[in-house]
Write an enzyme that holds these catalytic residues in place. Structure first.
Site, PDB file in Angstrom:
ATOM      1  N   GLU A  84      -5.433  -8.593   0.892  1.00  0.00           N
ATOM      2  CA  GLU A  84      -6.110  -8.214   2.407  1.00  0.00           C
ATOM      3  C   GLU A  84      -7.731  -7.814   2.269  1.00  0.00           C
ATOM      4  OE1 GLU A  84      -4.553  -5.053   4.508  1.00  0.00           O
ATOM      5  OE2 GLU A  84      -2.346  -5.669   4.367  1.00  0.00           O
ATOM      6  N   GLU A 106       0.760  -0.955   0.187  1.00  0.00           N
ATOM      7  CA  GLU A 106       0.088   0.033   0.043  1.00  0.00           C
ATOM      8  C   GLU A 106       0.874   1.144   0.030  1.00  0.00           C
ATOM      9  OE1 GLU A 106      -3.021  -0.029   3.106  1.00  0.00           O
ATOM     10  OE2 GLU A 106      -4.073  -1.664   2.457  1.00  0.00           O
TER      11      GLU A 106
HETATM   12  C1  PNW Z   1      -4.439  -1.565   5.406  1.00  0.00           C
HETATM   13  N1  PNW Z   1      -7.381   4.159   4.974  1.00  0.00           N
HETATM   14  O1  PNW Z   1      -4.278  -0.431   6.150  1.00  0.00           O
HETATM   15  C2  PNW Z   1      -3.166  -2.455   6.078  1.00  0.00           C
HETATM   16  O2  PNW Z   1      -2.337  -3.114   4.903  1.00  0.00           O
HETATM   17  C3  PNW Z   1      -3.069  -3.234   7.460  1.00  0.00           C
HETATM   18  O3  PNW Z   1      -1.741  -3.234   7.881  1.00  0.00           O
HETATM   19  C4  PNW Z   1      -4.259  -2.853   8.167  1.00  0.00           C
HETATM   20  O4  PNW Z   1      -4.284  -3.476   9.466  1.00  0.00           O
HETATM   21  C5  PNW Z   1      -5.293  -2.907   7.353  1.00  0.00           C
HETATM   22  O5  PNW Z   1      -5.469  -2.131   6.109  1.00  0.00           O
HETATM   23  C6  PNW Z   1      -6.648  -2.505   8.096  1.00  0.00           C
HETATM   24  O6  PNW Z   1      -6.631  -0.857   8.443  1.00  0.00           O
HETATM   25  C7  PNW Z   1      -4.906   0.433   5.726  1.00  0.00           C
HETATM   26  O7  PNW Z   1      -7.312   4.836   5.853  1.00  0.00           O
HETATM   27  C8  PNW Z   1      -5.041   1.569   6.685  1.00  0.00           C
HETATM   28  O8  PNW Z   1      -7.899   4.134   3.739  1.00  0.00           O
HETATM   29  C9  PNW Z   1      -5.827   2.788   6.164  1.00  0.00           C
HETATM   30  C10 PNW Z   1      -6.520   2.864   5.159  1.00  0.00           C
HETATM   31  C11 PNW Z   1      -6.286   1.831   4.240  1.00  0.00           C
HETATM   32  C12 PNW Z   1      -5.772   0.591   4.518  1.00  0.00           C
END
Ligand code: PNW
Length: 460
Positions: A368, A174
Site C-alpha cells: 500500500e 497491519e
Molecule cells: C492503512 N495510522 O491504514 C490501511 O491498510 C488501509 O485500510 C487504509 O485505508 C489506509 O492505510 C489509509 O489510511 C492505516 O493512524 C490507518 O497511522 C491508520 C494509520 C496507518 C494506516
C-alpha cells in the site's frame, strides 16, 4: 537517501508486480448478504461519534454486487496484481464453527473473474473485520489467545477453497493498527483504551499469523506473506542522544515489535519491557516465537509517511504508542495530504533500504502507498495532479531503493477505488478511481490513467 527528480527513464526490474489494493469492509457493502455475520466494524461504526458523520460499510462501493464491472475496470487500467481481503465473517459468520459456503462462493467467483481478465489475485485474510462473535459475550477479540486458533481454522478452510488458483497469501494487514488503534487509542474497532489488552492483542495477532502460516503451508500455499505498516522514525536532532533514544523507543512499538518476532524469532528487549510494564508478558508462552517466526516468502510494506519526534521531559505518551512518555511527536515539514499526512518519499527509500540491511533475504513488496485528496468530479473527469505527484515521488523512491540493493518485488497503489476510510468514513478519497456514492458510478481519475502508462512501460 535523496530522491532525485531524474530526467532519464527509470526502468523497473523484469517481472516487477504492479497493481492496486482494497479491503473487504471498505468496498464490499452487502453487509447482510448471503449469510455474512456481523463484524466488529459493523457495530463500531454505529457507535455515536466513532466514525465521521455516522458512515458505515453497509453499502460502501457495492463491490459485492459490482465485482464484475470492477474487475473489467482493473483490466482496462492495467492493474496486473490485485490485492483484496476476504471477510472472515462471510466465511465463518460466528468466527469459529460452521462454514458459510455462500461467503466462500463470492471469493471463488471473484478469483475466477480476475484470472479470466489476466489479473493476479493476492489475498489478505485479515483486514480488520473480526467476526463480532469473537468480541462479545465475554470474548475479548485479539485480547484472547483463542482468537489466534480461530484465525488459523478460518485460514485453513479459505485456502482449501482458493489456494489452487491464488498463489500469494497474506495473513494479516497491519497488526500494529489492529492492536494499537483498536485496543490502546480506541480510534478503530473495537474501540478499547487498555494498554494491557493492546499488547496482548499484538502478541495474539502475531501468534495468529504463525498458526495461519502453518495452515496455509499445509494447504500448499507457495508465496506466504505478512503486511506491516512501517515507517521511519526520525529524531528531530540526530546529534542529540535524547532525541535519538526517543525515536528508537517509538521505532520499537511501531516497527520492531512485529519485525523482530517474525524475522528474528524474538522480541526486542525494550519491547519485552513494555509487555512486562503493562502486565501482558504472560501472554507470551514458550514455543510461541518458533511458530511466529516460521519463514515467510514476502514482507508487505504499507507506507504513508515517516514520523518525527524529540525527547521532551514530562510529555504524556501518545495514545497510539503506549510507553512513549517523554516523547513529543512533531509536525513535519513539507506538503500534507487530505489526511494531514506529510508527503515524504525519502521515508520510503530509507525504510526499504533499512529493511534489506537489517532483515536481509526477505523479499519486499510495497502493498500500500497512496494519498487522499479532496477530489472533485468535473463532467466525467477528475484532475488529481497532487496524487500523481505523490505516486511519482514514491515510485522514484522505490527505484532509488532498488538501485541501492533492496529486493523490492512490486508496488500496489492504495487504493483501486475511493472507499470507506475507517474512522473518516467516505470523507477521504484514496482511490485511483473516483466513486460517486449516489450512483455508484466509477470514474478513473487522471492518476489512474497516468499509473497505467507507468505500469505498461514498467518504467517511470
Ligand atoms: C492503512 N495510522 O491504514 C490501511 O491498510 C488501509 O485500510 C487504509 O485505508 C489506509 O492505510 C489509509 O489510511 C492505516 O493512524 C490507518 O497511522 C491508520 C494509520 C496507518 C494506516
Amino acid at each position: 537517501v535523496r530522491v532525485e527528480a531524474a530526467a532519464e527513464t527509470l526502468r523497473f526490474p523484469e517481472g516487477f508486480r504492479w497493481g492496486a489494493a482494497t479491503a473487504a469492509y471498505q468496498i464490499e457493502g452487502a453487509a447482510a448478504e448471503d449469510g455474512r455475520g456481523p463484524s466488529i466494524w459493523d457495530t463500531f461504526a454505529r457507535k455515536d461519534g466513532r466514525v465521521f458523520a455516522g458512515h458505515t460499510g453497509d453499502v460502501a462501493c457495492d463491490h459485492y454486487r459490482r465485482y464484475r464491472e470492477d474487475v473489467a475496470l482493473m483490466a482496462e487500467l492495467g492493474v496486473g496484481t490485485y490485492r483484496f481481503s476476504i471477510a472472515w465473517p462471510r466465511v465463518k459468520p460466528d468466527g469459529t464453527g460452521p462454514v458459510n459456503v455462500r461467503g466462500l462462493d463470492f471469493y471463488d467467483r471473484l478469483v475466477d473473474e480476475l484470472l479470466a481478465h489476466g489479473v493476479e489475485p493476492m489475498v489478505t485474510l485479515y483486514h480488520w473485520d473480526l467476526p463480532l462473535a469473537l468480541q462479545s459475550h465475554g470474548r475479548g477479540g485479539w485480547g484472547d489467545r483463542d482468537t489466534a486458533a480461530c484465525f488459523a481454522e478460518y485460514a485453513a478452510v479459505t485456502a482449501s477453497r482458493l489456494a489452487d488458483r491464488v498463489g500469494t497469501w497474506t495473513t494479516l494487514n497491519e497488526p500494529w493498527v489492529s492492536a494499537f488503534l483498536g485496543y490502546a487509542s480506541g480510534d478503530h474497532a473495537p474501540g478499547h483504551t487498555d494498554n494491557r489488552a493492546a499488547f496482548r492483542a499484538a502478541h495474539h495477532l502475531l501468534l495468529g499469523h504463525g498458526l495461519a502460516a502453518q495452515a496455509l503451508r499445509t494447504a500448499g500455499v507457495r508465496e506466504l506473506s505478512l503486511t506491516l505498516n512501517l515507517a521511519r522514525v526520525n529524531p528531530d536532532d540526530p546529534g542529540d542522544p535524547h532525541d535519538v533514544a526517543a525515536a528508537w523507543r517509538v521505532d520499537g512499538v511501531l516497527n520492531r515489535i512485529f519485525l523482530d518476532p517474525v524475522l528474528r524469532g524474538r522480541y526486542p528487549l525494550d519491547m519485552l519491557g513494555l509487555f512486562e510494564r503493562f502486565g501482558a508478558a504472560d501472554a507470551i508462552v514458550d514455543g510461541d516465537l518458533a511458530v511466529i517466526s516460521a519463514p515467510i516468502d514476502l514482507l508487505g510494506i504499507n507506507y504513508y509517511q515517516p514520523a518525527l519526534v524529540r525527547a521532551q521531559v514530562g510529555a504524556a505518551a501518545h495514545p497510539m504508542y503506549p510507553g512513549s512518555e517523554g516523547v513529543a511527536f512533531l509536525p513535519q515539514p513539507g506538503p500534507v495530504t487530505d489526511m494531514g499526512w506529510t508527503v515524504d518519499p525519502s521515508g520510503l527509500s530509507d525504510l526499504l533500504l533499512r529493511l534489506s540491511r537489517e532483515y536481509p533475504d526477505t523479499p519486499l513488496m510495497v502493498t500500500e502507498n497512496g494519498a487522499a485528496y479532496a477530489d472533485a468530479l468535473t463532467g466525467d473527469r477528475v484532475a488529481d495532479p497532487e496524487r500523481i505527484a505523490y505516486l511519482d515521488g514514491h515510485l522514484r523512491a522505490v527505484h532509488a531503493a532498488l538501485s541501492g540493493g533492496a529486493d523490492v518485488r512490486g508496488y500496489l497503489a492504495w487504493s483501486l477505488l475511493d472507499n470507506f476510510e475507517w474512522a473518516f468514513g467516505y470523507d477521504k478519497r484514496f482511490g485511483l478511481v473516483y466513486v460517486d456514492y449516489e450512483t455508484q458510478r466509477r470514474y478513473p481519475k487522471d492518476s489512474a490513467l497516468w499509473f497505467r502508462t507507468i505500469t505498461r512501460a514498467n518504467a517511470l
